[in-house]
Design a protein around this motif. Structure first.
Motif, mmCIF file in Angstrom:
data_model
loop_
_atom_site.group_PDB
_atom_site.id
_atom_site.type_symbol
_atom_site.label_atom_id
_atom_site.label_comp_id
_atom_site.label_asym_id
_atom_site.label_seq_id
_atom_site.Cartn_x
_atom_site.Cartn_y
_atom_site.Cartn_z
ATOM 1 N N UNK A 1 0.793 -1.227 0.000
ATOM 2 C CA UNK A 1 0.000 0.000 0.000
ATOM 3 C C UNK A 1 0.826 1.277 0.000
ATOM 4 N N UNK A 2 2.146 1.154 0.179
ATOM 5 C CA UNK A 2 2.981 2.354 0.189
ATOM 6 C C UNK A 2 3.184 2.946 1.565
ATOM 7 N N UNK A 3 2.579 2.386 2.594
ATOM 8 C CA UNK A 3 2.809 2.848 3.959
ATOM 9 C C UNK A 3 3.084 1.634 4.842
ATOM 10 N N UNK A 4 3.798 1.855 5.932
ATOM 11 C CA UNK A 4 4.041 0.770 6.865
ATOM 12 C C UNK A 4 5.514 0.453 7.022
ATOM 13 N N UNK A 5 5.795 -0.470 7.935
ATOM 14 C CA UNK A 5 7.160 -0.872 8.248
ATOM 15 C C UNK A 5 7.407 -2.304 7.786
ATOM 16 N N UNK A 6 8.671 -2.586 7.486
ATOM 17 C CA UNK A 6 9.082 -3.936 7.142
ATOM 18 C C UNK A 6 10.472 -4.166 7.724
ATOM 19 N N UNK A 7 10.665 -5.288 8.385
ATOM 20 C CA UNK A 7 11.976 -5.654 8.904
ATOM 21 C C UNK A 7 12.513 -6.794 8.058
ATOM 22 N N UNK A 8 13.701 -6.606 7.518
ATOM 23 C CA UNK A 8 14.314 -7.593 6.638
ATOM 24 C C UNK A 8 15.548 -8.187 7.304
ATOM 25 N N UNK A 9 15.656 -9.509 7.214
ATOM 26 C CA UNK A 9 16.797 -10.230 7.777
ATOM 27 C C UNK A 9 17.454 -11.028 6.664
ATOM 28 N N UNK A 10 18.761 -10.883 6.526
ATOM 29 C CA UNK A 10 19.524 -11.687 5.583
ATOM 30 C C UNK A 10 20.348 -12.705 6.363
ATOM 31 N N UNK A 11 20.215 -13.971 5.974
ATOM 32 C CA UNK A 11 20.872 -15.063 6.679
ATOM 33 C C UNK A 11 21.815 -15.796 5.737
ATOM 34 N N UNK A 12 23.078 -15.960 6.155
ATOM 35 C CA UNK A 12 23.951 -16.850 5.416
ATOM 36 C C UNK A 12 23.362 -18.261 5.498
ATOM 37 N N UNK A 13 23.530 -19.076 4.450
ATOM 38 C CA UNK A 13 22.879 -20.394 4.432
ATOM 39 C C UNK A 13 23.162 -21.265 5.644
ATOM 40 N N UNK A 14 24.386 -21.214 6.185
ATOM 41 C CA UNK A 14 24.687 -22.024 7.364
ATOM 42 C C UNK A 14 23.834 -21.612 8.553
ATOM 43 N N UNK A 15 23.552 -20.323 8.673
ATOM 44 C CA UNK A 15 22.684 -19.830 9.739
ATOM 45 C C UNK A 15 21.236 -20.175 9.423
ATOM 46 N N UNK A 16 20.844 -19.997 8.158
ATOM 47 C CA UNK A 16 19.467 -20.307 7.769
ATOM 48 C C UNK A 16 19.125 -21.765 8.031
ATOM 49 N N UNK A 17 20.097 -22.649 7.859
ATOM 50 C CA UNK A 17 19.850 -24.067 8.093
ATOM 51 C C UNK A 17 19.387 -24.323 9.517
ATOM 52 N N UNK A 18 19.915 -23.549 10.471
ATOM 53 C CA UNK A 18 19.543 -23.729 11.869
ATOM 54 C C UNK A 18 18.267 -22.973 12.219
#
Length: 277
Positions: free
Chosen positions: A88-105
């Motif tokens: 909608x063009x308003x609001x908040x978003x929190x983005x997290x980037x995970x290295x694959x080794x971390x994402x696996x856990x």
């Protein structure tokens, strides 16, 4: 990394965590958009698994890739193809980037998510809704980052780990910016090339060679956005020549190097995810 389609980045506030809430293999950023009009962007491949927590009032952000639409918070695996997001063009978003080794856990696996976009609820169940409510109730972005860091730390401790050899190879690919040969990496960890290929693909979701290409492309995209000429970028990022760079950029973005250099998205990317020159 986001590619703006109809997005006024000048009106987007970006927040990044303080040093005290950072975790190895994890990067976070918060985005606040206050333009009361529809916004749309496209996201292209990045060497991380991405978690997007939609904090808008009604969870109205929609992600679409490969014919699948996901509304609200989502997980984007490695190399999902082009992902389009609209809101909608308003609001908040929190983005997290995970290295694959971390994402696996913390996500229960990285390979299973490769090439896909799935609702966060499918990965974390009821914890996804509880996380969203805690983040919406937090008093500041830094408080939000602390909430996420604590959750990730707990999941990282309790979750499955990738092979140490796989984690080592991924780290070497990142530090070398994708410019190492797979045979040499296999020798470093004492594995055959076939075993490294098999274990890496099973746990990361990409072959080591494909992962190296992705890391190298990410470096090239940043250099192009910084104003470097394509010929110089090709040489600096480890491509055979400018034609090789052109083909790889087209593969990962559908754009030419000139279009990547002119796109506005890496400007905001550099603010949220600063990289070493």
């Amino acid at each position: 990394m986001p590619v703006a389609a109809s997005w006024d980045w000048a009106r987007v506030e970006v927040a990044v965590p303080g040093a005290g809430v950072r975790l190895p293999g994890v990067a976070m950023a918060g985005f606040r958009q206050r333009v009361a009009s529809a916004a749309e962007l496209a996201m292209v491949a990045h060497p991380s698994v991405t978690v997007l927590v939609d904090l808008s009032d009604d969870g109205a952000v929609v992600f679409e890739s490969g014919g699948r639409r996901v509304r609200g918070s989502a997980v984007i695996g490695l190399l999902p193809g082009q992902v389009r997001a609209a809101g909608p063009g308003t609001g908040d978003c929190l983005q997290v980037r995970l290295e694959p080794a971390v994402a696996a856990a913390v996500l229960g696996g990285a390979a299973e998510l490769s090439g896909s976009v799935v609702p966060l609820e499918e990965v974390w169940g009821h914890d996804a809704a509880r996380l969203r409510e805690r983040l919406r109730a937090a008093s500041s972005w830094q408080a939000r980052f602390v909430v996420v860091a604590e959750l990730l730390a707990r999941r990282l401790e309790a979750g499955p780990a990738v092979d140490a050899e796989v984690g080592h190879v991924w780290g070497r690919l990142l530090r070398s910016r994708g410019r190492l040969r797979v045979d040499g990496l296999a020798q470093e960890v004492g594995w055959s090339r076939q075993r490294l290929w098999s274990r890496f693909r099973a746990q990361v979701g990409l072959s080591p060679k494909r992962a190296a290409r992705l890391v190298r492309f990410d470096r090239a995209a940043r250099l192009l956005a910084a104003g470097r000429p394509p010929a110089g970028v090709a040489a600096h990022a480890g491509y055979v020549d400018q034609s090789h760079l052109h083909r790889e950029v087209r593969t990962f973005t559908g754009l030419t190097p000139a279009e990547v250099a002119a796109a506005p998205w890496l400007g905001i990317d550099e603010v949220a995810w600063p990289a070493t020159p």
